[in-house]
Design an enzyme around this catalytic site. Structure first.
Site, PDB file in Angstrom:
ATOM      1  N   ARG A 120      46.453  27.798   0.957  1.00  9.14           N
ATOM      2  CA  ARG A 120      45.705  27.734   0.212  1.00  9.14           C
ATOM      3  C   ARG A 120      45.725  27.541  -1.258  1.00  9.14           C
ATOM      4  NH1 ARG A 120      39.726  28.270   3.173  1.00  9.14           N
ATOM      5  NH2 ARG A 120      39.621  26.076   4.488  1.00  9.14           N
ATOM      6  N   GLN A 125      45.889  20.688  -1.484  1.00  9.18           N
ATOM      7  CA  GLN A 125      44.503  21.385  -1.516  1.00  9.18           C
ATOM      8  C   GLN A 125      44.348  19.112  -0.633  1.00  9.18           C
ATOM      9  OE1 GLN A 125      42.467  21.575  -5.195  1.00  9.18           O
ATOM     10  NE2 GLN A 125      42.081  23.819  -4.843  1.00  9.18           N
ATOM     11  N   ASP A 128      44.336  20.115   2.703  1.00  9.86           N
ATOM     12  CA  ASP A 128      43.782  20.813   3.830  1.00  9.86           C
ATOM     13  C   ASP A 128      42.763  20.575   4.815  1.00  9.86           C
ATOM     14  OD1 ASP A 128      42.436  23.045   4.320  1.00  9.86           O
ATOM     15  OD2 ASP A 128      42.299  23.874   2.190  1.00  9.86           O
ATOM     16  N   SER A 131      39.771  22.565   5.480  1.00 12.26           N
ATOM     17  CA  SER A 131      38.386  22.434   4.283  1.00 12.26           C
ATOM     18  C   SER A 131      38.211  20.867   4.308  1.00 12.26           C
ATOM     19  CB  SER A 131      39.176  22.115   3.041  1.00 12.26           C
ATOM     20  OG  SER A 131      39.729  23.399   2.120  1.00 12.26           O
TER      21      SER A 131
END
Length: 370
Positions: A120, A125, A128, A131
């Site tokens: 993370r 991002q 991910d 998420s």
């Protein structure tokens, strides 16, 4: 490279690579093989994949010919004989939970990338998966609760009188929790949220929620945005403070997880006894033991008059968009790993190092080695 997409085992409905990603990877010079029917449960026909440039094959052919193999869920033991040195496997393997499986896969010689281990950090991002899938879970959890609740979510002013808005408590203000807060607010509920990390207070309030703060929480920045284990003294204060919010809530959404550990129990049976009859709890941590006492993974049960929905697999209930999001995460990781159609395993890169679990017959994932 030859990339192979496998059909997920039932009841999974997602597919690991979307036709949009297939088209882009094919245009970059990669050959794409896909098991027949792999996208049907995601409302993506074989024709969608063929038009994107994929070749339809049997499962055995994909396992045999593909250099990179994609399946969200772990491969079954029946597939393992087809693996071996040089094969690269992608999926969601929970390495800190499924330790025995990691050792088994290491012995096959396969290189395993577990998408739930993406670090993370800012650079990662766009890769991910946790998420992305938490966004789906947080959204769908509120819709499930609204469907089960015997009351309206928004305040209604009608000729028959005024209906008060539902009160929603979200426990855990990570990605799933924040999406749940936003969705509940859009539906007109009064929302409170709790998290052991005081730093998320501003995010909760920006979405229109009230932050329930329990002083004294320990927050570890090295935990990558996850909650960490708290002291027994703090847990006692937390329980007392949470109970006040839980018993007055119509809906409670729980999302609290600590990586590699059993989910903390935050809603006890005595608390359930004090909740309103007809109240709803959606436990997104059910697969890890649950945040709510009495929760059963993949089942909806009624305990002390409270409906408890134990479901950690909500992304599979929205397979088309969930597949598209998961696929984009994988595609972004491949941009890092593929250089001129060849695999580039740079273990000095934090993302490669943090996501690769087994390589060359060994476990290389540091948290598991520790």
């Amino acid at each position: 490279m030859i990339l192979g997409i496998l059909k997920e085992p039932s009841p999974e409905t997602r597919v690991s690579l979307h036709p949009e990603a297939v088209k882009a990877l094919n245009a970059a010079g990669n050959k794409i093989l896909i098991e027949k029917g792999a996208g049907e449960a995601s409302f993506l026909s074989d024709e969608h994949f063929s038009e994107a440039g994929a070749e339809l094959r049997s499962r055995a052919e994909v396992l045999k010919d593909a250099e990179m193999i994609f399946q969200i869920n772990p491969l079954s033991s029946a597939d393992h004989p087809q693996l071996g040195k040089g094969k690269i496997l992608f999926g969601v393997y929970q390495p800190l939970v499924e330790k025995e499986l990691m050792h088994t896969l290491a012995k096959t010689g396969v290189t395993l990338f577990s998408m739930d281990s993406i670090p993370r950090i800012t650079r990662a991002q766009s890769m991910d998966v946790l998420s992305s899938m938490s966004t789906v879970s947080g959204y769908k959890a509120v819709l499930l609760a609204a469907a089960q609740l015997p009351r309206f979510f928004p305040m209604l002013m009608t000729a028959a009188g005024t209906i008060a808005p539902a009160k929603v408590l979200v426990i855990g203000a990570g990605v799933a929790g924040l999406q749940a807060i936003a969705t509940a607010k859009r539906l007109g509920a009064v929302v409170e949220a709790f998290d052991t990390r005081p730093s998320v207070k501003e995010q909760v309030e920006s979405l229109g929620g009230k932050f329930v703060e329990v002083p004294g929480a320990v927050e570890d920045k090295a935990a990558g945005g996850y909650a960490v284990e708290q002291s027994e003294e703090y847990k006692q204060k937390q329980s007392e403070m949470l109970e006040k919010s839980i018993v007055k809530s119509d809906v409670v959404i729980t999302t609290a997880l600590i990586p590699g550990k059993k989910a903390p129990v935050l809603i006890t049976k005595p608390m359930l006894q004090k909740m309103k009859a007809g109240a709803v709890v959606v436990d997104l941590a059910a697969a890890n033991g649950g945040n709510c006492e009495g929760a059963v993974n993949k089942e909806t049960v009624i305990v002390e008059g409270v409906t408890i929905i134990g479901n950690s697999s909500l992304p599979a209930t929205m397979p088309e968009d969930a597949s598209k999001m998961y696929s984009k995460n994988v595609q972004n990781l491949l941009k890092l790993l593929l250089k001129e159609d060849q695999i580039n395993l740079n273990f000095d890169d934090d993302i490669v190092k943090g996501t690769c679990i087994t390589h060359d017959g060994n476990i290389v994932y540091e948290p598991l080695l520790k």
